[in-house]
Design a protein around this motif. Structure first.
Motif, short mmCIF file in Angstrom:
data_model
loop_
_atom_site.label_atom_id
_atom_site.label_comp_id
_atom_site.label_asym_id
_atom_site.label_seq_id
_atom_site.Cartn_x
_atom_site.Cartn_y
_atom_site.Cartn_z
N CYS A 581 2.36 -24.47 42.99
CA CYS A 581 1.83 -23.36 43.78
C CYS A 581 2.76 -22.17 43.62
O CYS A 581 3.97 -22.30 43.79
CB CYS A 581 1.70 -23.77 45.24
SG CYS A 581 1.44 -22.38 46.35
N CYS A 584 4.51 -21.35 47.44
CA CYS A 584 5.49 -22.22 48.12
C CYS A 584 6.28 -23.07 47.12
O CYS A 584 7.20 -23.78 47.50
CB CYS A 584 4.78 -23.13 49.13
SG CYS A 584 3.69 -24.37 48.38
N CYS A 601 -1.78 -23.15 46.69
CA CYS A 601 -2.30 -24.40 47.23
C CYS A 601 -3.10 -24.14 48.50
O CYS A 601 -3.04 -23.06 49.08
CB CYS A 601 -1.16 -25.37 47.51
SG CYS A 601 -0.11 -24.89 48.89
N CYS A 604 -1.16 -22.93 51.49
CA CYS A 604 -0.80 -21.53 51.39
C CYS A 604 -2.01 -20.63 51.61
O CYS A 604 -1.88 -19.55 52.18
CB CYS A 604 -0.14 -21.24 50.05
SG CYS A 604 1.57 -21.84 49.98
ZN LIG Z 1 1.66 -23.47 48.44
#
Ligand SMILES: [Zn+2]
Length: 621
Positions: A581, A584, A601, A604
């Motif tokens: 991702c 993050c 993701c 997120c």
């Molecule tokens: Zn993420």
């Protein structure tokens, strides 16, 4: 031997070091006139007076033998010149007598009693040291034959008898208070006597005054009277004995000096010690264990002086270094030691900075999470910090500043930097801004940075106050106005046991991750997923706390399975078909599941939708 054979105490040397007639002898027994005025001081290894004495003994056929020999001889510690002994009249304070008529104790016993009962000595061995000093002290000789100092206020009549009267001495003190102590030496006897003689005086008239000065320990020893009892700002209203100092603080040599003279004078004058507590410290020594002091001139030239260090490192680091050393022993001053402390300082400063920088959107009044609803990880760190706070305040109360230093630096290095701050980065940077998990962690960060400022304020005076101003909701006060704020938060016994297990599991996971990194199987631990196999308690704990365990190990995924080994298998997250991702940096299988956010993701996506600016996160990794 002279006294056993009835010889008078005969002192034919005057203040200039020359032979003179002595009052002790009748005229017929005085020395020959040609010896008068001969100096007994040596010049080029000989003294006129010695030559005259030898000559006189030879004339009288009384000289049995003459020979030069070398022997050790007392020298002035300051000027290094040889010292002669003279028999002199001196003034004494009697130690082994009953101090006050109403009392039955001798002054010495009264002092010993005060040492035992009325004063706290830090460290404890200080009590034995001053007790030994008081026990072995002879009567206190308080007169000195020096050309400077506070005059001893005695007059003599025409026969050489002293005139000692409390009213006269009180008047002398008043005259000196108005004019300074030099007036005693500048005015003639007649002038002084006229100033201080009581109108109704019926005793002998003064014909001479004393030229002696007082022992300087009287000057410093009476500071309780001159300072504590006089300055209003130092008293606490009308409480009896409120003039007493909370603490006298000096080096170990003062048990024979200032501590003792202060105690004796205050006991004599006020019937009580001038201090409640006496704290003793060792001396500054250089790397070769040589004392750095003012009487050793070279001490000033050495770079290891406080001023030089303050210039080089700043006052807070020098204070932290002083606090870090166990002052009960001698303190070694060296660049190596202070460098080590300045590293600790940087660690503490970074900790405060980390905590404050993660509170920029936190308002404790609005966002604080109640203790009962904190996440388990936050409960764990808050319990640790509450225990630290109590320990540190107790160490301060015991004046064990090196313990304060050790406890705080240990907590900052291990619990905060190596564990907690590292783990909660993910929550703080990637969770939705207002999420419970993030607010919970911010709540404990806020408690800890506030508490750390309070704990550090006595030592890191500037740093703590500076950090204090950046606290959310700062109200314009100073950390130095804050009170100790000891909390009671603690973990349940079952929680403590759980954490012990979790950290054991984390430890073996970290070791396995490190091996994988060494083998270049993975880069950062977030690039990995792990499989953990265990039985019994470990299995139960891991199954019930999988999310927490993933956070503790800082990996992208963790699967738990039943098995005997209790061990970890590390593999690159990419092999499971996971994608990293962008936001993050976790490797997740749901990256791109939202068409509007193809590179992040699902977690997120939720965070970004809640706070469109992207949260506090993006720049932080
Ligand atoms: Zn993420």
């Amino acid at each position: 031997m002279g006294r056993q054979n009835g010889l008078p105490i005969y002192s034919p040397v005057n203040d200039d070091g020359a032979f003179a007639y002595s009052n002790e002898l009748p005229v017929g027994q005085q020395m020959p006139a040609e010896m008068l005025g001969k100096s007994i001081l040596e010049k080029h290894g000989k003294s006129d007076a010695n030559e005259m004495v030898l000559h006189e003994l030879r004339l009288r056929k009384a000289l049995l033998h003459q020979e030069n020999y070398h022997h050790s001889y007392p020298h002035c510690w300051r000027s290094k010149t040889p010292i002669i002994f003279r028999a002199m009249d001196q003034w004494f304070i009697r130690i082994d007598h009953v101090a006050v008529p109403q009392k039955s104790e001798t002054f010495r016993n009264e002092a010993l009693d005060a040492i035992q009962q009325k004063v706290e000595w830090i460290p404890e061995w200080g009590r034995n040291r001053i007790e030994g000093a008081v026990k072995s002290r002879p009567d206190w000789c308080i007169s000195r034959q020096r050309t400077w100092g506070v005059p001893l206020p005695a007059f003599y009549d025409a026969q050489g008898n002293d005139i000692l009267d409390a009213a006269i001495i009180r008047r002398v003190a008043d005259v000196i208070e108005r004019n300074g102590s030099n007036i005693w030496f500048e005015k003639s006897v007649a002038e002084l006597w006229a100033l201080v003689r009581p109108a109704d005086w019926s005793g002998a008239e003064a014909a001479a005054k004393s030229n002696d000065t007082l022992d300087v320990w009287i000057d410093s020893g009476s500071s309780s009277r001159a300072v504590l009892m006089r300055r209003k700002e130092l008293s606490h209203g009308d409480v009896p004995l409120s003039w007493q100092a909370d603490m006298y603080l000096e080096g170990t040599d003062q048990h024979r000096g200032w501590f003792q003279s202060s105690l004796l004078l205050s006991l004599a004058g006020n019937g009580a010690p001038p201090f409640k507590t006496v704290l003793t410290h060792g001396f500054m020594v250089d790397a070769d264990r040589e004392k750095i002091s003012k009487s050793k001139q070279t001490g000033y030239e050495k770079p290891q002086t406080a001023e030089a260090y303050v210039k080089k490192y700043g006052a807070d680091i020098v204070r932290l270094w002083v606090a870090s050393q166990d002052y009960r022993n001698d303190i070694v001053v060296s660049d190596e030691r202070i460098n080590k402390v300045s590293e600790t300082y940087r660690g503490i400063r970074n900790t405060l900075r980390y905590q404050l920088s993660n509170l920029s959107d936190f308002d404790p009044a609005k966002h604080a999470v109640p203790e009962a609803r904190l996440t388990p990880l936050d409960r764990w760190i808050l319990a640790g910090f509450t225990a630290l706070y109590t320990d540190v305040v107790n160490a301060y109360e015991r004046y064990e500043f090196h313990v304060v230093y050790q406890k705080i630096s240990q907590f900052v290095t291990v619990e905060l930097s190596a564990i907690f701050h590292d783990i909660v980065k993910d929550r703080l940077y990637t969770d939705p801004v207002g999420s419970h998990r993030r607010r919970s962690t911010q709540t404990v960060l806020h408690s800890m940075v506030t508490g750390l400022c309070e704990l550090l304020a006595p030592i890191l005076v500037f740093t703590a106050d500076e950090a204090w101003e950046f606290l959310p909701g700062y109200a314009g006060d100073s950390v130095h106005e804050a009170q100790w704020n000891i909390g009671t938060f603690a973990l349940e016994e079952s929680e403590r046991a759980l954490w012990e297990t979790l950290f054991k599991i984390r430890e073996s996971a970290l070791a396995e991750l490190e091996r994988a990194r060494q083998a270049k199987t993975i880069g950062k631990s977030l690039d990995a997923v792990v499989r953990y196999s265990a039985v019994g308690d470990n299995l139960t704990v891991a199954q019930e706390n999988t999310g927490l365990l993933r956070e503790l190990c800082n990996v992208s995924g963790i699967t738990i399975e039943k098995g005997g080994e209790g061990s970890f298998w590390v593999s690159p997250a990419a092999t499971e078909g996971r994608v990293k991702c962008e936001r993050c940096w976790h490797w997740e299988s749901d990256v791109g599941s939202d068409d509007n956010h193809p590179t992040i993701c699902a977690r997120c996506v939720a965070a970004v939708k809640e706070s469109p600016a992207g949260g506090p996160a993006d720049a932080q990794h």
